[in-house]
Design a protein around this motif. Structure first.
Motif, PDB file in Angstrom:
ATOM      1  N   GLU A  46      35.932 -26.248 -16.969  1.00 22.52           N
ATOM      2  CA  GLU A  46      34.743 -26.848 -16.372  1.00 22.52           C
ATOM      3  C   GLU A  46      34.456 -26.250 -14.995  1.00 22.52           C
ATOM      4  O   GLU A  46      33.304 -25.940 -14.667  1.00 22.52           O
ATOM      5  N   THR A  49      33.188 -22.636 -15.363  1.00 18.72           N
ATOM      6  CA  THR A  49      31.810 -22.629 -15.857  1.00 18.72           C
ATOM      7  C   THR A  49      30.831 -22.944 -14.723  1.00 18.72           C
ATOM      8  O   THR A  49      29.789 -22.286 -14.578  1.00 18.72           O
ATOM      9  N   GLU A  50      31.152 -23.945 -13.909  1.00 18.84           N
ATOM     10  CA  GLU A  50      30.311 -24.284 -12.763  1.00 18.84           C
ATOM     11  C   GLU A  50      30.225 -23.106 -11.789  1.00 18.84           C
ATOM     12  O   GLU A  50      29.147 -22.780 -11.269  1.00 18.84           O
ATOM     13  N   PHE A  52      30.679 -19.790 -12.282  1.00 13.72           N
ATOM     14  CA  PHE A  52      29.890 -18.657 -12.772  1.00 13.72           C
ATOM     15  C   PHE A  52      28.399 -19.002 -12.865  1.00 13.72           C
ATOM     16  O   PHE A  52      27.556 -18.114 -12.791  1.00 13.72           O
ATOM     17  N   GLY A  53      28.104 -20.281 -13.005  1.00 18.50           N
ATOM     18  CA  GLY A  53      26.717 -20.688 -13.014  1.00 18.50           C
ATOM     19  C   GLY A  53      26.006 -20.419 -11.699  1.00 18.50           C
ATOM     20  O   GLY A  53      24.770 -20.314 -11.659  1.00 18.50           O
ATOM     21  N   ARG A  54      26.766 -20.274 -10.603  1.00 20.59           N
ATOM     22  CA  ARG A  54      26.186 -20.009  -9.275  1.00 20.59           C
ATOM     23  C   ARG A  54      26.162 -18.528  -8.926  1.00 20.59           C
ATOM     24  O   ARG A  54      25.658 -18.139  -7.879  1.00 20.59           O
ATOM     25  N   GLU A  56      25.244 -14.689  -8.527  1.00 22.54           N
ATOM     26  CA  GLU A  56      24.067 -13.821  -8.542  1.00 22.54           C
ATOM     27  C   GLU A  56      24.461 -12.350  -8.664  1.00 22.54           C
ATOM     28  O   GLU A  56      23.682 -11.526  -9.137  1.00 22.54           O
ATOM     29  N   ASP A  80      27.409 -18.742 -23.009  1.00 24.89           N
ATOM     30  CA  ASP A  80      28.544 -19.011 -22.119  1.00 24.89           C
ATOM     31  C   ASP A  80      28.287 -18.307 -20.799  1.00 24.89           C
ATOM     32  O   ASP A  80      28.150 -17.083 -20.759  1.00 24.89           O
ATOM     33  N   PRO A  81      28.213 -19.044 -19.678  1.00 26.70           N
ATOM     34  CA  PRO A  81      27.871 -18.404 -18.407  1.00 26.70           C
ATOM     35  C   PRO A  81      28.878 -17.367 -17.922  1.00 26.70           C
ATOM     36  O   PRO A  81      28.514 -16.485 -17.146  1.00 26.70           O
ATOM     37  N   VAL A  82      30.134 -17.432 -18.378  1.00 27.50           N
ATOM     38  CA  VAL A  82      31.115 -16.457 -17.900  1.00 27.50           C
ATOM     39  C   VAL A  82      30.813 -15.063 -18.462  1.00 27.50           C
ATOM     40  O   VAL A  82      30.504 -14.138 -17.702  1.00 27.50           O
ATOM     41  N   ASN A  84      28.178 -14.136 -20.113  1.00 22.11           N
ATOM     42  CA  ASN A  84      26.751 -13.864 -19.913  1.00 22.11           C
ATOM     43  C   ASN A  84      26.509 -13.269 -18.529  1.00 22.11           C
ATOM     44  O   ASN A  84      25.830 -12.238 -18.396  1.00 22.11           O
ATOM     45  N   LYS A  85      27.059 -13.891 -17.502  1.00 19.35           N
ATOM     46  CA  LYS A  85      26.854 -13.397 -16.140  1.00 19.35           C
ATOM     47  C   LYS A  85      27.602 -12.084 -15.908  1.00 19.35           C
ATOM     48  O   LYS A  85      27.058 -11.146 -15.326  1.00 19.35           O
TER      49      LYS A  85
END
Length: 205
Positions: A46, A49-50, A52-54, A56, A80-82, A84-85
């Motif tokens: 969790e 995920t938070e 990697f969501g931030r 840029e 998945d933000p990890v 994906n980013k």
């Protein structure tokens, strides 16, 4: 203006080397790779995920870049933000030897330009320029007061050997704790913000 955040997985004795697998980094004869895996749990997931969501953009050392490049393109998931980013955002690689990075989008920045380039990148951002792993780079950044926020994930294991995040000779720096949580497996996650040089006193009258 964006901020540079440094996230590091640590053992109780401060080791950051090869948390994810036995073959990740055997330099110096390190034989304990993969020490994080038994403690990976939902709470850790969790937080990651938070985090990697931030993101840029990413700033990585060469070795971490190559480790990520060998894994994440084959494990892509746009939901998945990890991955994906990591697979889609700009990656800046601190290296004097890497000439043609294949896992893009990527820009190589050599040591002489690195400090000024970090300032330029942050000025053009609103989010986070994230550093993950990258031990030598992390120490270089901390020694120059370039880290705006420090995420330490401390796992309940002691190794007694391995490369540490905080070597002898670092700058005495004070931090404030801005967030803290503990996962079900006992991993302590702390977020710190530097407040300046460390101060000293005495309890004596």
């Amino acid at each position: 203006m964006g901020k540079l955040t440094l996230t590091t997985f640590l053992t109780l004795d401060g080791v950051m080397q090869a948390p994810g697998g036995p073959e990740e980094d055997r330099s110096g004869g390190f034989a304990y790779g993969g020490w994080l895996v038994p403690f990976a749990d939902e709470g850790m997931g969790e937080f990651v995920t938070e985090l990697f969501g931030r993101a840029e953009a990413f700033l990585l050392g060469r070795r971490t870049y190559e480790i990520f490049a060998s894994y994440w393109p084959q494990h892509d998931d746009p939901a998945d933000p990890v991955p994906n980013k990591l697979n889609r955002l700009r990656k800046y690689v601190a290296s004097t030897t890497l000439k043609d990075p294949e896992w893009g989008p990527a820009t190589v920045v050599d040591g002489e330009q690195l400090q000024s380039e970090i300032v330029r990148i942050k000025d053009a951002m609103d989010g986070e320029l994230q550093v993950h792993g990258s031990g030598q780079l992390a120490q270089w950044l901390l020694a120059r007061d370039l880290v705006d926020e420090l995420n330490l994930l401390v796992f309940p294991v002691f190794l007694g050997a391995g490369r540490r995040l905080f070597p002898t000779g670092g700058l005495p720096t004070a931090f404030e704790l801005t967030a803290s949580r503990t996962t079900g497996s006992g991993t302590a996650i702390h977020t710190y913000r530097p407040t300046g040089r460390a101060s000293f006193g005495t309890f004596a009258d």
